[in-house]
Design a protein around this motif. Structure first.
Motif, PDB file in Angstrom:
ATOM      1  N   HIS A  21       0.796  -1.265   0.212  1.00  0.00           N
ATOM      2  CA  HIS A  21       0.145  -0.070  -0.103  1.00  0.00           C
ATOM      3  C   HIS A  21       0.803   1.191   0.056  1.00  0.00           C
ATOM      4  CE1 HIS A  21      -3.560  -2.156   1.671  1.00  0.00           C
ATOM      5  NE2 HIS A  21      -3.868  -2.133   0.509  1.00  0.00           N
ATOM      6  N   ILE A  22       1.930   1.189   0.752  1.00  0.00           N
ATOM      7  CA  ILE A  22       2.793   2.552   0.782  1.00  0.00           C
ATOM      8  C   ILE A  22       3.524   2.736  -0.362  1.00  0.00           C
ATOM      9  CG2 ILE A  22       4.558   3.491   2.032  1.00  0.00           C
ATOM     10  CD1 ILE A  22       4.012   1.958   4.575  1.00  0.00           C
ATOM     11  N   ILE A  23       3.843   1.754  -1.041  1.00  0.00           N
ATOM     12  CA  ILE A  23       4.637   1.750  -2.537  1.00  0.00           C
ATOM     13  C   ILE A  23       3.626   2.232  -3.507  1.00  0.00           C
ATOM     14  CG2 ILE A  23       5.675   0.408  -4.233  1.00  0.00           C
ATOM     15  CD1 ILE A  23       6.945  -1.354  -1.994  1.00  0.00           C
ATOM     16  N   GLU A  24       2.436   1.820  -3.447  1.00  0.00           N
ATOM     17  CA  GLU A  24       1.277   2.413  -4.234  1.00  0.00           C
ATOM     18  C   GLU A  24       1.074   3.883  -4.090  1.00  0.00           C
ATOM     19  OE1 GLU A  24       0.297   1.411  -7.023  1.00  0.00           O
ATOM     20  OE2 GLU A  24      -0.021  -0.825  -6.906  1.00  0.00           O
ATOM     21  N   LEU A  25       1.052   4.393  -2.727  1.00  0.00           N
ATOM     22  CA  LEU A  25       0.878   5.665  -2.343  1.00  0.00           C
ATOM     23  C   LEU A  25       2.028   6.643  -2.876  1.00  0.00           C
ATOM     24  CD1 LEU A  25      -0.076   5.469   1.410  1.00  0.00           C
ATOM     25  CD2 LEU A  25      -1.918   6.248  -0.602  1.00  0.00           C
ATOM     26  N   ILE A  26       3.452   6.013  -2.818  1.00  0.00           N
ATOM     27  CA  ILE A  26       4.308   6.670  -3.449  1.00  0.00           C
ATOM     28  C   ILE A  26       4.044   6.946  -5.158  1.00  0.00           C
ATOM     29  CG2 ILE A  26       6.674   6.482  -4.165  1.00  0.00           C
ATOM     30  CD1 ILE A  26       7.166   5.224  -1.589  1.00  0.00           C
TER      31      ILE A  26
END
Length: 230
Positions: free
Chosen positions: A156-161
């Motif tokens: 999820h964090i990588i997709e937010l980036i």
């Protein structure tokens, strides 16, 4: 938000698997559902006082959901369905300062290979993706996440980036499901990689929020931002 179903107290006995637990209700053992796949081992301790939500569904195996537990004198909500409801209420009430301008609130929207908890839009159709993580682990009044390694959380964090890179607003909100914490930090000792990508996201401009909740036996609501230690 107020709970609109009957809440009763019980004593925790044991948790044979992630989804089920045994409790004692007035001296009678009862099988209940645990709506949280996390370990919660420092919360769900034999003999501890817990709260159950009565579910009136005859097709269910168990009559109750175990939604909260007392850790010493601190009540901690562990229902994994609650954080998004609490944050949605706070967004509508304009209680999250940096997100006040977003008036169109949509739940469970896909971006890339992930589904974020919220897609927000302002009056100019600017888009902001928000992911919510419920936090139940506390040590020495410091709230930490995650309490177990989470590949999904890292994704999820990588997709937010990536969302930020494409020009969208992006943020992750850690909802501390208890009163009295003084700060939040990633639980690097449990998932070092999660902490690494969270710090990377911060450097790339993704907003990191941590908010405390006021947790009562009959209600839970977002209250104040906490210091974040990255």
């Amino acid at each position: 938000m107020n709970f609109n179903k009957t809440i009763i107290g019980a004593n925790f006995i044991k948790r044979p698997n992630r989804f089920e637990a045994y409790v004692s209700i007035n001296g009678i053992d009862e099988l209940v559902h645990v709506p949280n796949t996390g370990r919660c081992k420092e919360i769900l301790i034999a003999g501890s006082r817990v709260l159950l939500r009565q579910e009136d569904n005859p097709k269910r195996k168990s009559k109750y959901d175990l939604i909260a537990a007392y850790k010493n004198h601190r009540l901690i909500n562990i229902d994994s369905q609650i954080p998004n409801k609490v944050v949605e209420e706070a967004l509508k009430k304009k209680n999250i300062d940096k997100l006040i301008k977003y008036t169109n609130i949509q739940r469970e929207k896909t971006f890339g290979n992930s589904r974020f908890d919220f897609k927000l839009m302002d009056n100019n159709n600017n888009v902001y993706y928000l992911e919510v993580k419920g936090v139940t682990f506390e040590e020495n009044n410091i709230a930490k996440f995650p309490d177990a390694p989470t590949e999904r959380g890292r994704k999820h964090i990588i997709e937010l980036i990536e969302a930020k890179k494409q020009g969208y607003g992006a943020g992750i909100l850690f909802l501390i499901q208890m009163n009295g914490a003084i700060k939040f930090r990633p639980y690097d000792e449990i998932d070092e990689e999660f902490g690494r990508v969270l710090r990377l996201a911060f450097k790339k401009g993704v907003n990191i929020f941590a908010y405390e909740c006021e947790v009562k036996e009959e209600s839970i609501s977002l209250t104040r931002p906490l210091e974040i230690e990255l």
